[in-house]
Design a protein around this motif. Structure first.
Motif, PDB file in Angstrom:
ATOM      1  N   ARG A  37       0.856  -1.189   0.000  1.00  0.00           N
ATOM      2  CA  ARG A  37       0.000   0.000   0.000  1.00  0.00           C
ATOM      3  C   ARG A  37       0.884   1.228   0.000  1.00  0.00           C
ATOM      4  N   PHE A  38       0.369   2.326  -0.557  1.00  0.00           N
ATOM      5  CA  PHE A  38       1.032   3.619  -0.419  1.00  0.00           C
ATOM      6  C   PHE A  38       0.111   4.461   0.457  1.00  0.00           C
ATOM      7  N   PRO A  39       0.611   4.937   1.613  1.00  0.00           N
ATOM      8  CA  PRO A  39      -0.274   5.558   2.596  1.00  0.00           C
ATOM      9  C   PRO A  39      -0.037   7.057   2.832  1.00  0.00           C
ATOM     10  N   PRO A  40      -0.309   7.914   1.854  1.00  0.00           N
ATOM     11  CA  PRO A  40      -0.050   9.339   2.083  1.00  0.00           C
ATOM     12  C   PRO A  40      -1.061   9.968   3.034  1.00  0.00           C
ATOM     13  N   GLU A  41      -0.598  10.934   3.802  1.00  0.00           N
ATOM     14  CA  GLU A  41      -1.530  11.749   4.571  1.00  0.00           C
ATOM     15  C   GLU A  41      -1.922  12.928   3.680  1.00  0.00           C
ATOM     16  N   PRO A  42      -3.204  13.140   3.439  1.00  0.00           N
ATOM     17  CA  PRO A  42      -3.600  14.228   2.522  1.00  0.00           C
ATOM     18  C   PRO A  42      -3.472  15.601   3.177  1.00  0.00           C
ATOM     19  N   ASN A  43      -2.236  15.935   3.555  1.00  0.00           N
ATOM     20  CA  ASN A  43      -1.987  17.230   4.196  1.00  0.00           C
ATOM     21  C   ASN A  43      -0.977  18.054   3.401  1.00  0.00           C
ATOM     22  N   GLY A  44      -0.812  17.706   2.122  1.00  0.00           N
ATOM     23  CA  GLY A  44       0.105  18.457   1.273  1.00  0.00           C
ATOM     24  C   GLY A  44       0.199  17.743  -0.051  1.00  0.00           C
ATOM     25  N   LEU A  46       2.298  15.730  -3.053  1.00  0.00           N
ATOM     26  CA  LEU A  46       3.383  14.753  -3.047  1.00  0.00           C
ATOM     27  C   LEU A  46       4.662  15.365  -3.600  1.00  0.00           C
ATOM     28  N   HIS A  47       5.806  14.929  -3.054  1.00  0.00           N
ATOM     29  CA  HIS A  47       7.090  15.399  -3.556  1.00  0.00           C
ATOM     30  C   HIS A  47       7.908  14.221  -4.074  1.00  0.00           C
ATOM     31  N   ILE A  48       9.102  14.531  -4.533  1.00  0.00           N
ATOM     32  CA  ILE A  48       9.955  13.509  -5.155  1.00  0.00           C
ATOM     33  C   ILE A  48      10.308  12.390  -4.159  1.00  0.00           C
ATOM     34  N   GLY A  49      10.315  12.708  -2.866  1.00  0.00           N
ATOM     35  CA  GLY A  49      10.532  11.663  -1.861  1.00  0.00           C
ATOM     36  C   GLY A  49       9.392  10.650  -1.879  1.00  0.00           C
ATOM     37  N   HIS A  50       8.167  11.174  -1.973  1.00  0.00           N
ATOM     38  CA  HIS A  50       7.021  10.266  -2.076  1.00  0.00           C
ATOM     39  C   HIS A  50       7.112   9.418  -3.341  1.00  0.00           C
ATOM     40  N   ALA A  51       7.655  10.020  -4.413  1.00  0.00           N
ATOM     41  CA  ALA A  51       7.790   9.255  -5.663  1.00  0.00           C
ATOM     42  C   ALA A  51       8.648   8.019  -5.432  1.00  0.00           C
ATOM     43  N   CYS A 236       7.954   1.020   4.163  1.00  0.00           N
ATOM     44  CA  CYS A 236       7.970   2.432   4.553  1.00  0.00           C
ATOM     45  C   CYS A 236       9.402   2.888   4.784  1.00  0.00           C
ATOM     46  N   THR A 237       9.557   4.079   5.294  1.00  0.00           N
ATOM     47  CA  THR A 237      10.897   4.647   5.465  1.00  0.00           C
ATOM     48  C   THR A 237      11.452   4.353   6.868  1.00  0.00           C
ATOM     49  N   LEU A 238      12.771   4.552   6.984  1.00  0.00           N
ATOM     50  CA  LEU A 238      13.498   4.071   8.158  1.00  0.00           C
ATOM     51  C   LEU A 238      13.013   4.635   9.501  1.00  0.00           C
ATOM     52  N   ASN A 267      15.604   3.596   3.102  1.00  0.00           N
ATOM     53  CA  ASN A 267      16.051   4.968   3.362  1.00  0.00           C
ATOM     54  C   ASN A 267      15.231   6.008   2.605  1.00  0.00           C
ATOM     55  N   ARG A 268      14.983   7.116   3.261  1.00  0.00           N
ATOM     56  CA  ARG A 268      14.261   8.237   2.637  1.00  0.00           C
ATOM     57  C   ARG A 268      15.093   8.813   1.510  1.00  0.00           C
ATOM     58  N   LEU A 269      14.440   9.478   0.599  1.00  0.00           N
ATOM     59  CA  LEU A 269      15.146  10.273  -0.394  1.00  0.00           C
ATOM     60  C   LEU A 269      15.360  11.681   0.163  1.00  0.00           C
ATOM     61  N   ASN A 270      16.613  12.082   0.230  1.00  0.00           N
ATOM     62  CA  ASN A 270      16.948  13.470   0.545  1.00  0.00           C
ATOM     63  C   ASN A 270      17.764  14.006  -0.616  1.00  0.00           C
ATOM     64  N   SER A 277      10.515  18.603   3.707  1.00  0.00           N
ATOM     65  CA  SER A 277       9.504  18.552   4.762  1.00  0.00           C
ATOM     66  C   SER A 277       8.215  19.206   4.271  1.00  0.00           C
ATOM     67  N   LYS A 278       7.099  18.465   4.423  1.00  0.00           N
ATOM     68  CA  LYS A 278       5.818  19.016   3.961  1.00  0.00           C
ATOM     69  C   LYS A 278       5.455  20.282   4.721  1.00  0.00           C
ATOM     70  N   ARG A 279       5.861  20.320   5.997  1.00  0.00           N
ATOM     71  CA  ARG A 279       5.562  21.496   6.808  1.00  0.00           C
ATOM     72  C   ARG A 279       6.240  22.735   6.206  1.00  0.00           C
TER      73      ARG A 279
HETATM   74  P1  ATP Z   1       4.531  13.963   7.352  1.00  0.00           P
HETATM   75  O1  ATP Z   1       4.195  12.617   7.931  1.00  0.00           O
HETATM   76  O2  ATP Z   1       5.598  14.712   8.051  1.00  0.00           O
HETATM   77  O3  ATP Z   1       3.347  14.789   7.013  1.00  0.00           O
HETATM   78  P2  ATP Z   1       5.567  12.457   5.132  1.00  0.00           P
HETATM   79  O4  ATP Z   1       6.468  13.015   4.105  1.00  0.00           O
HETATM   80  O5  ATP Z   1       5.986  11.302   5.949  1.00  0.00           O
HETATM   81  O6  ATP Z   1       5.204  13.704   5.958  1.00  0.00           O
HETATM   82  P3  ATP Z   1       3.265  10.935   4.312  1.00  0.00           P
HETATM   83  O7  ATP Z   1       2.092  11.407   3.580  1.00  0.00           O
HETATM   84  O8  ATP Z   1       3.062  10.323   5.649  1.00  0.00           O
HETATM   85  O9  ATP Z   1       4.207  12.161   4.426  1.00  0.00           O
HETATM   86  O10 ATP Z   1       4.106   9.969   3.388  1.00  0.00           O
HETATM   87  C1  ATP Z   1       3.555   8.874   2.721  1.00  0.00           C
HETATM   88  C2  ATP Z   1       4.607   7.833   2.480  1.00  0.00           C
HETATM   89  O11 ATP Z   1       5.683   8.387   1.743  1.00  0.00           O
HETATM   90  C3  ATP Z   1       5.173   7.286   3.767  1.00  0.00           C
HETATM   91  O12 ATP Z   1       5.128   5.881   3.715  1.00  0.00           O
HETATM   92  C4  ATP Z   1       6.583   7.770   3.810  1.00  0.00           C
HETATM   93  O13 ATP Z   1       7.431   6.793   4.341  1.00  0.00           O
HETATM   94  C5  ATP Z   1       6.914   8.038   2.338  1.00  0.00           C
HETATM   95  N1  ATP Z   1       7.865   9.148   2.222  1.00  0.00           N
HETATM   96  C6  ATP Z   1       7.707  10.406   2.680  1.00  0.00           C
HETATM   97  N2  ATP Z   1       8.805  11.146   2.458  1.00  0.00           N
HETATM   98  C7  ATP Z   1       9.698  10.332   1.833  1.00  0.00           C
HETATM   99  C8  ATP Z   1      11.032  10.498   1.345  1.00  0.00           C
HETATM  100  N3  ATP Z   1      11.686  11.667   1.451  1.00  0.00           N
HETATM  101  N4  ATP Z   1      11.627   9.444   0.758  1.00  0.00           N
HETATM  102  C9  ATP Z   1      10.982   8.273   0.635  1.00  0.00           C
HETATM  103  N5  ATP Z   1       9.741   8.049   1.083  1.00  0.00           N
HETATM  104  C10 ATP Z   1       9.093   9.057   1.676  1.00  0.00           C
END
Ligand code: ATP
Ligand code: MG
Length: 566
Positions: A37-44, A46-51, A236-238, A267-270, A277-279
């Motif tokens: 599953r891909f579980p985004p929180e709909p509070n912003g 998506l960015h390249i990290g989410h990709a 998910c991420t670390l 590992n997250r993408l930085n 940071s979505k904030r």
């Molecule tokens: P926050 O929880 O601070 O609002 P978030 O970036 O974790 O921000 P989510 O909507 O919870 O946002 O993210 C959805 C999924 O995307 C999560 O499973 C998270 O692990 C993954 N994700 C978020 N940021 C990154 C990143 N930089 N690199 C890889 N995966 C990421």
């Protein structure tokens, strides 16, 4: 023997997450089922990290014949909005993935989660705490010192149930009470020190309206949501490594030992010169420091789309950096390289002059126009050609002319010759200046024997310039983007407000750019062009006939790398 070799060979191409999944499938776990599953929180947006997470969650399901759910983790109505839900759907589709009819919401599970909370209260595993969040935080302890028990920890199940029901009925103010799991205030894992399960929120929810006054914490919703959906691998991420035991603890309250979603972390993408940071991204949008979530300088998927990045470039980049168990900072140059590589293969070539100066070809008949053939894409023979008008007056780049050139200047200079790409060789005879000494016109002659395709065109000249016929040129505006931040790792500069690190020159607007007609006629949204010798461009979403606006997706070469090597 041969069989074993083949398996090892197959394994070589797999990253560590894929290997773990492949092993589970091979062992027949979950009946050979794979569901991510891909579980985004709909509070912003998506960015390249989410990709990166999307490519893993959807990609692995595709690769092994499984399914991937899209689940909106909508447990906090204060920050969430349908605008974000819609943008998330659009961005995942644009990246090339689909969840079919498996679109879910954590809010769909609010009833089951509430029931579980009630059951845990009845079994003495949860209690209502009347302390403030500050008091609760103070009692948490540290990883090396145990926490303190809340004075409300030993309320009876009856009292807890009564209070929890009244919390949900709206009797108490936000922050007045929370529901906590009664686990262990001395646990070495801080997440086990009586974590909060529910808090009071009175903001209406974008899906459930005012039905609830208590909302589950992410940690009390996430693992169970995976469980309710039958997720087999929760990737998910670390930062979630330390949450995993708690998720498993809550799932055990629901399930027998036979099934628990398996969490695997990568590992997250930085990225350098980027904040993720979505904030902070929200802050940039809210304070007008960028033109919106899809500002082409933003690291959002929508920003990159608007800028002219392609899904394939993004996916190639993510493939290249891979998935590991260690946090790292990846160079944004790698992403830009992937973008150039893809755009070089697919973009249509055209001529545009960004900083024009007029050239008059004095021996070319006045009023005459001829058409010359231009290749649409030398990387792709099937892309064909288009024709481009040539006439007595043309534009070239001001930088391509020098009155007093240094030795190695191979472009246009008095008495010198250059080739006009696809047309003729011209020779500079004179310049015309205004009263301030600025060059307003360059006077040239052309050699009719050198037309592209004729034997005379084989004559050697050192420079080839791009150009646009002046009477046929169409005006456009070009937006040139640079990195949004001036420092390599904005997140590391903790002593500064991140807004002080913004690059003041991240956007330059150039007016009166001269386009060949073909570019203007084909400036459809989503098309990709290479302006010859300049870079890759795409029409902006604000562009319309009569007011053409192009984004520079990226320059032809990495000028940052060049600057570094000097
Ligand atoms: P926050 O929880 O601070 O609002 P978030 O970036 O974790 O921000 P989510 O909507 O919870 O946002 O993210 C959805 C999924 O995307 C999560 O499973 C998270 O692990 C993954 N994700 C978020 N940021 C990154 C990143 N930089 N690199 C890889 N995966 C990421
Ligand atoms: Mg998150």
């Amino acid at each position: 023997m041969a069989e074993i070799e083949e398996t090892e060979e197959q394994k070589k191409g797999l990253n560590f997450v894929e290997q773990l999944v492949a092993d589970d499938l091979k062992a027949g776990k979950n009946g050979g089922r794979l569901n991510t599953r891909f579980p985004p929180e709909p509070n912003g947006y998506l960015h390249i990290g989410h990709a990166k997470a999307i490519c893993m969650d959807f990609g692995i399901a595709e690769k092994f014949g499984g399914t991937c759910n899209l689940r909106f983790d909508d447990t906090n109505p204060v920050k969430e909005d349908v605008e974000y839900v819609d943008s998330i759907r659009e961005d995942i589709h644009w990246l090339g993935f689909d969840w079919g009819n498996r679109e879910y919401y954590a809010s769909d599970y609010f009833p089951q989660l509430y029931d579980l909370a009630v059951r845990m209260i009845k079994e003495g595993k949860a209690y209502v705490d009347d302390q403030t969040s500050e008091q609760i935080a103070e009692q948490k302890g540290t990883p090396t010192t145990p926490g303190k028990e809340s004075p409300f920890r030993n309320r009876t199940p009856e009292e807890n149930l009564d209070l929890f029901e009244r919390m949900n009925a709206g009797e108490f103010d936000e922050g007045a009470r929370v529901l906590r799991a009664k686990i262990d205030m001395t646990s070495p894992n801080m997440h086990f020190r009586d974590p909060i399960m529910y808090r009071i929120i009175k903001t209406p929810h974008h899906r459930t309206g005012t039905k609830w006054n208590v909302y589950p914490m992410y940690d009390f919703a996430h693992g169970q949501s995976d469980y309710f959906e039958g997720v087999t691998h929760s990737i998910c991420t670390l930062e979630f490594v330390v949450h995993r035991p708690l998720y498993e603890y809550f799932v055990k309250e629901l399930a027998d030992e036979s099934y628990c979603p398996r969490q695997i972390e990568f590992n997250r993408l930085n990225l350098t010169y980027t904040v993720m940071s979505k904030r902070k991204l929200l802050q940039l949008v809210k304070e007008g420091l960028v033109a919106g979530w899809d500002d082409p300088r933003m690291p959002t998927i929508s920003g990159m789309r608007r800028r002219g990045f392609t899904p394939r470039a993004i996916r190639n980049f993510i493939d290249k950096i891979g998935y590991t168990k260690y946090e790292a900072l990846n160079s944004v140059s790698l992403l830009e390289h992937a973008v150039r590589e893809d755009l070089n293969a697919i973009s249509t070539r055209g001529m545009a002059v960004i900083n024009p100066v007029k050239v008059v070809i004095t021996n070319y008949p006045e009023g005459q126009t001829e058409m010359v053939e231009m290749e649409n894409n030398p990387e792709d023979a099937s892309a064909g050609t288009h024709s481009m008008p040539f006439s007595r007056e043309i534009y070239i780049e001001r930088d391509d002319f020098m009155e007093n050139p240094p030795k190695k200047f191979f472009r246009l200079a008095p008495g010198g010759e250059v080739r006009l790409k696809g047309a003729y060789i011209i020779k500079c005879e004179d310049v015309r200046k205004d009263e301030n000494g600025n060059i307003v016109e360059i006077l040239c002659t052309y050699d009719p024997e050198t037309r592209s395709g004729l034997p005379g065109s084989m004559r050697k000249v050192k420079g080839t310039l791009h150009w646009v016929s002046a009477p046929h040129a169409v005006d456009a505006t070009v937006r040139v983007y640079d990195r949004l931040f001036n420092v390599e790792n904005p997140a590391a500069e903790t002593d500064k407000d991140f807004r002080e690190l913004l690059n003041p020159d991240s956007l330059k607007v150039v007016e009166n750019v001269k386009l060949e007609p073909f570019l203007a006629e084909n400036a459809a949204a989503g098309s990709h062009f290479q302006f010859q010798r300049i870079g890759y461009f795409t029409p902006d979403t604000d562009s319309k006939p009569g007011n053409l606006i192009f984004n520079r997706t990226i320059a032809l070469k990495d000028s940052w790398e060049k600057a570094k090597n000097k």
